[in-house]
Design an enzyme around this catalytic site. Structure first.
Site, PDB file in Angstrom:
ATOM      1  N   LYS C  80       0.847  -1.196   0.000  1.00  0.00           N
ATOM      2  CA  LYS C  80       0.000   0.000   0.000  1.00  0.00           C
ATOM      3  C   LYS C  80       0.887   1.253   0.000  1.00  0.00           C
ATOM      4  O   LYS C  80       1.878   1.306   0.737  1.00  0.00           O
ATOM      5  CB  LYS C  80      -0.924  -0.011   1.224  1.00  0.00           C
ATOM      6  CG  LYS C  80      -2.020   1.049   1.180  1.00  0.00           C
ATOM      7  CD  LYS C  80      -2.980   0.888   2.376  1.00  0.00           C
ATOM      8  CE  LYS C  80      -4.093   1.919   2.356  1.00  0.00           C
ATOM      9  NZ  LYS C  80      -4.991   1.783   3.524  1.00  0.00           N
ATOM     10  N   SER C 155      -9.917   2.018   2.376  1.00  0.00           N
ATOM     11  CA  SER C 155      -9.010   2.754   1.520  1.00  0.00           C
ATOM     12  C   SER C 155      -8.012   1.891   0.762  1.00  0.00           C
ATOM     13  O   SER C 155      -7.476   2.310  -0.251  1.00  0.00           O
ATOM     14  CB  SER C 155      -8.224   3.751   2.364  1.00  0.00           C
ATOM     15  OG  SER C 155      -7.390   3.044   3.277  1.00  0.00           O
ATOM     16  N   SER C 179     -10.101  -0.428   6.522  1.00  0.00           N
ATOM     17  CA  SER C 179      -9.463  -0.300   5.207  1.00  0.00           C
ATOM     18  C   SER C 179      -8.733  -1.538   4.708  1.00  0.00           C
ATOM     19  O   SER C 179      -8.310  -1.587   3.557  1.00  0.00           O
ATOM     20  CB  SER C 179      -8.494   0.882   5.206  1.00  0.00           C
ATOM     21  OG  SER C 179      -9.215   2.088   5.258  1.00  0.00           O
TER      22      SER C 179
END
Ligand SMILES: [Zn+2]
Lengths: 98, 504, 500
Positions: C80, C155, C179
């Site tokens: 990420k 997210s 997320s």
């Protein structure tokens, strides 16, 4: 508990140093007002005797020994800077106020 | 712009001053408060920085144990309570010298609170003690350093742009805040100065900081307000920032009293504002107004865990505190039988600790004081070095004094031996042996030298015999010269009088 | 298409270790897959072809030299873009960081590198992890491999999408309010948010410091456990890191035995507001758990309905402070510096240009909630609600070993559907948020497709703090039964992507 105006948004945007265009203030005010109405639900619970929780892990006294570690070189430190001069970060002129 | 002021005595006759002092002290830890970067002064710009103190995305603080310990010790030395549980808080505001755009500080949970410091000043009624109430001492971090480029003077006004060095960002700071100090009357400037001086001595005694005001490791903000009478409610205060010498603390208070008084007398309001102190002109000028817009949005720092100093730890630190400098001074004055003036001389010479060490090693206080404020002070001064830098140990002085007491060295020879010590020639006995330093104790050579001296100045014999004993000085001097100082002057005098048949 | 990309991480690691295949071949197969499908998926913001092949080849050299390898050496991974990577761009999905290259590695990244895991690149995300759809990325939305018209969750949509699109068998996500888990649920993958303090936060760009936690994403429970074991553990650089042994998640994933356990269904998370197909699959899972010999009881957590409100005060408050450093002074972009403006003006223009509307909204909200005069009513009150949520969990765990709920109230929705309605968007996290508020570990496990739209549904499993191993034991037990029922992994049911 709310009722947020365009002026409020402008003031908050100044505190947060975000230059929101004047014609967008109303839009933000409306959205923030709706969100604030929704989050007002936090007041629905009786919390008279409840202690606020700032940290999810109940630990205290986590210290580091006072022994020097590894620092960056000046070159590394300045590597991401938008403007550099004389080994320092160059910034626009600072007004004598906050 | 120069503002109107009122004569100080007149101002004080009309108004009652209320003081507040905020002192920031940079701790002398090895590393910064929240990261392992070095704190050594004077490094090249941005070489003592890391992701943490540079506020790079993702970096997290870790808490310096010695920073916390120093804060507790300072709190204890200032007679404060130590929090059983406290947290750091973020103070949010934007400024380019602050890498995260928030300062990691403490807000409503300071580590130390509710203390006091007694300070003594000279008043018309003699020396008098004032108790300065301490509100809190809390931990925080220093900012980076801006230098302003362009414009006329390198000042912030009119500069084209600025350059930032973050070496200082994150250095541990302790902020010590007084409560409103009342009841000083006309002595407000002296009390302010005495407080900062006493605080400096305490911090130095604790060894937590080098407390150099000129290098910014001790910084002082002076808050002042006036009210009509001690019974009136507090007036609006001004905050004069960065008053960075003891003399300036005194002057800044005095100046603000006269400025406030002039405004109030003219029926004007005092603006709550921060002001800048100008060392050169001795006045302050208006900075930014304090407004409601200044909203720091404090909240508990989630990246650092609460601090809960155990009572055992606190008591351990309390037990190991050095003696309060003021108390210590009073004790030494009594023990050594000094006058206040003598003590001032000792303190101003910077020799107090060295003398104490020598006395602790068994040297007579008077002798220790004589060496350190006399011969050694002269040598240090000649060489432009600090007294501490002289390689003279308590054991050296002790041995010299023993040899003097035994009559095998006199003052002059002892000074020569000390020169040898400073020159690194070894210990006292070795130097005495190597340099052949010894009082001549055999009377034979002395009598011969006396004869020689009298022969060179026959007239002196009659002068002495006639009772003018002071004339003996020239004979003794000649003998000392002839023996290159190795004679015991008292013995020479004794032999001379014996020979001439006079008695003292 | 190479069949290497369909293999589990554990299997790939075994093949590399036994020299059946080289790590370079494995990395290349995944890089090829990315080249083929990521134009459509947009899971990656930055692909580090050179770096990936170099670290793969370093693994191969170690294999050749007969060195001891970690459990996942040579396995590719998507990272990420919120984790700092030395020498690799790190944008957090934001313009304000476009082009920034950190001079240091996050602790998690250091651990991945030391384990010989091959970092393929940085994955897409909602800007500064604010969102539940990855639509708030400044670099365009990520598309759900199950239906490219739909969101992959957020997210960490890039991380879940790269795993479910077979671009990487493993990914790292971060989870502040769901997320990792919500994207896992809507993409048919597995995701775990470890106990707060279980995985170092050092080097992870902070959204809400007291809620953030990095965790593993994978296509099955064992792979997730393997990755969890690599990244977890005490880190002196993170003061909130827990200094005690990491629970044995690998053994737990292999145990997969829940006979005699007590499982609690959270009354407040389910029912109204939850899609019918989500409820159907959840109810089936409850029956399945009972059939495996566990006892299922209902528990009540009465303060949970206020959790969402408390979360949307705490998060923006902390975020408004954490994001203050993005000012164009020390790193990142600077906007408007024409030599005439003040630093204050340039900071404000930089931030206005650098932050998208959701980030701006939350910073303003947080600034408001922390303001003098509002603190007690908002932030202070929210922290008290947080205590109540923790107390609800404590009371529940006095009765049961783990808690379960649906991970998300709905399956993946259409891109654009909720973009202009922040409140509707926030509701996606209603079931995952309480876990972050209390600092507990939680897993999302695929439990089937919703009958009405054939899109994946996730089961959330929650354990007490530092009992992360229970998630893996329960998850693996359910997974084993479902794999038998489905005849293979659920991702086998996803449509083939064009270009592959
Ligand atoms: Zn540092």
């Amino acid at each position: 508990m709310s009722g947020i105006s365009q002026e409020d948004v402008a003031h908050l945007a100044h505190l947060a140093r975000i230059d929101i265009p004047t014609d967008e203030l109303g839009h933000y005010a409306k959205q923030l007002d709706a969100i604030l109405n929704a989050v007002a639900e936090v007041s629905s619970l009786d919390t008279a005797d409840v202690v606020a929780m700032s940290h999810p892990v109940p630990m205290t006294n986590v210290f580091r020994e006072d022994t020097p570690g590894v620092s960056l070189t000046a070159e590394q430190a300045l590597s991401g800077a938008p403007a550099v001069e004389d080994g320092r970060f160059r910034v626009p002129r600072i007004l004598d106020e906050e | 712009m120069t503002e109107a002021t009122m004569n100080y005595d007149e101002a004080i006759s009309k108004f009652d001053p209320v003081l507040g002092l905020e002192v920031h002290v940079e701790l002398g830890t090895n590393t910064k408060m929240f990261c392992g970067c070095s704190t050594v002064f004077g490094a090249a710009p941005n070489t003592q920085v890391c992701p943490v103190c540079l506020g790079l995305p993702g970096a997290l603080p870790t808490l310096n144990k010695i920073g916390v310990e120093s804060a507790i010790r300072i709190g204890l030395a200032l007679n404060c309570e130590i929090a059983e549980w406290c947290r750091f808080a973020r103070k949010n505001y934007f400024y380019p010298d602050m890498p995260k755009n928030f300062q990691t500080s403490q807000y409503d949970e300071p580590i130390a609170f509710e203390g006091y410091l007694d300070v003594e000043i000279d008043t018309d009624e003699g020396r008098k003690t004032f108790r300065v109430p301490i509100e809190r001492a809390h931990m925080e971090e220093d900012t980076g350093k801006n230098s302003h480029v362009g414009g006329a003077t390198g000042r912030i006004h009119g500069a084209d742009y600025s350059l930032v060095d973050y070496n200082r960002a994150g250095i541990p700071l302790i902020e010590i805040v007084t409560k409103p100090i009342t009841g000083t009357g006309k002595y407000a400037p002296e009390v302010a100065k005495a407080y900062v001086a006493a605080l400096r001595d305490i911090l130095r005694g604790l060894g937590v900081s080098d407390v150099k005001m000129e290098q910014g490791s001790l910084r002082c903000d002076v808050n002042l307000s006036l009210r009509e009478t001690p019974e009136s409610k507090l007036g609006t205060r001004s905050e004069t920032k960065n008053v960075n010498s003891l003399r300036s603390v005194e002057r800044a208070v005095r100046y603000e009293v006269t400025r406030h008084a002039a405004r109030l007398a003219a029926g004007e309001q005092i603006v709550q504002e921060t002001r800048h102190w100008h060392e050169d002109t001795g006045i302050s000028t208006s900075g930014r107004p304090k407004s409601d817009a200044e909203d720091y949005r404090y909240f508990p720092e989630p990246d650092l865990l609460p601090i809960a100093p155990s009572r055992e730890w606190v008591e351990e630190l309390r037990a190991a505190l050095p003696e309060n400098p003021a108390v210590r001074r009073a004790r030494l004055v009594a023990d050594w039988g000094l006058s206040e003036i003598d003590m001032n001389t000792v303190i101003n010479s910077g020799a107090l600790d060295l003398i104490v060490e020598a006395v602790d090693a068994g040297v007579d206080p008077a002798a220790a004081r004589k060496w350190w404020t006399g011969e050694l002070a002269r040598i240090a001064n000649d060489r432009a070095i600090e007294l501490e830098e002289l390689p003279v140990l308590p054991s050296h002085l002790k041995r010299l004094e023993e040899l003097i007491a035994a009559g095998s060295l006199n003052d002059k020879l002892a000074r020569q031996a000390l020169e040898g010590v400073i020159a690194g020639e070894g210990d006292v006995d070795a130097i005495v042996a190597a340099r052949g330093l010894a009082v001549v104790s055999d009377d034979g050579p002395l009598l011969a030298a006396i004869d020689e001296a009298l022969a060179a100045d026959p007239a002196v014999v009659e002068t002495i015999k006639s009772g003018k004993l002071a004339a003996a000085g020239s004979v003794v001097g000649a003998v000392m010269k002839a023996t290159r100082g190795q004679a015991d002057a008292a013995r020479v005098r004794e032999l001379l009088f014996e020979k001439l048949g006079v008695s003292e | 298409m190479s069949d290497l990309i369909k293999k589990d991480a554990s299997e790939l690691a075994g093949m590399v270790a036994s020299r059946e295949v080289s790590a370079v071949e494995v990395a290349q197969a995944h890089l090829d897959r990315i080249a083929a499908v990521d134009g459509a998926v947009n899971a990656f913001l930055h692909v580090d072809t050179e770096g990936a092949l170099a670290s793969a080849s370093a693994v191969d050299a170690k294999v050749k030299a007969g060195e001891q390898l970690s459990v996942l050496a040579g396995v590719p991974l998507g990272l990420k873009d919120i984790l700092a990577t030395n020498g690799l761009p790190t944008t957090c999905g934001s313009r304000v960081l476009d082009g920034w290259i950190p001079p240091y590695d996050a602790t998690v990244v250091t651990k991945l590198r030391e384990a010989g895991i091959v970092i393929l690149g940085k994955t897409n995300m909602d800007e500064f992890a604010m969102g539940s759809s990855t639509e708030h990325s400044a670099f365009g939305p990520t598309h759900n491999p199950w239906d490219l018209e739909r969101i992959p969750g957020g997210s960490g949509g890039g991380s879940s999408a790269c795993v479910s699109a077979f671009e990487a068998p493993l990914a790292i996500g971060t989870d502040t309010g769901g997320s990792i888990r919500q994207p896992a649920a809507v993409t048919g993958s597995v995701g775990v948010k470890p106990t707060y303090g279980g995985v170092s936060r050092y080097g992870i760009v902070a959204l809400a410091s007291s809620l953030d936690q990095a965790g593993p994403c994978a296509r099955n429970v064992l792979d997730t456990a393997l990755l969890h074991s690599v990244i977890a553990g005490h880190d002196p650089m993170d003061s909130t890191s827990i200094n005690s042994p990491v629970p044995d998640v690998i053994a737990a994933a292999k145990r997969a035995d829940i006979k005699g356990m007590k499982v609690g269904v959270i009354k407040e998370l389910g029912g109204e507001g939850y899609q019918a197909g989500v409820r159907t699959r959840f109810d089936e899972s409850v029956a399945l758990i009972e059939s495996l010999g566990a006892e299922v009881v209902e528990v009540s957590c009465p303060s949970f309905p206020a959790a969402l409100a408390a979360y949307y005060l705490i998060l923006p408050s902390e975020a408004s402070s954490n994001l203050a450093k993005f000012d164009g002074i020390r790193f990142g972009n600077r906007v408007g510096d024409d030599g005439s403006k003040s630093v204050e003006q340039v900071m404000s223009e930089t931030r206005a240009a650098g932050f998208g509307p959701e980030v701006t909204r939350r910073i303003i909200l947080g600034t408001y909630a922390l303001s003098a005069g509002y603190y007690d009513a908002y932030y202070g009150q929210a922290q008290k609600v947080r205590t109540l949520i923790k107390q609800d969990f404590d009371a529940s765990f006095a009765k049961v070993d783990v808690l379960i709920s649906p991970t998300a109230p709905t399956t993946a929705f259409k891109i654009g559907e909720k973009l202009d309605d922040p409140l509707a968007m926030y509701l996606n996290d209603v079931a995952t948020i309480p876990v972050n508020m209390a600092g507990l570990p939680g897993m999302s496990l695929p439990i089937g497709l919703a009958p009405e739209d054939n899109l994946p549904v996730g089961l959330q499993i929650i354990a007490p703090a530092m009992a992360d191993d229970r998630l893996y034991n329960v998850g693996a037990a359910i997974e084993r039964e479902l794999l038998t029922k489905w005849g293979g992994p659920i991702l086998g049911l996803a449509p083939e992507l064009a270009g592959a």
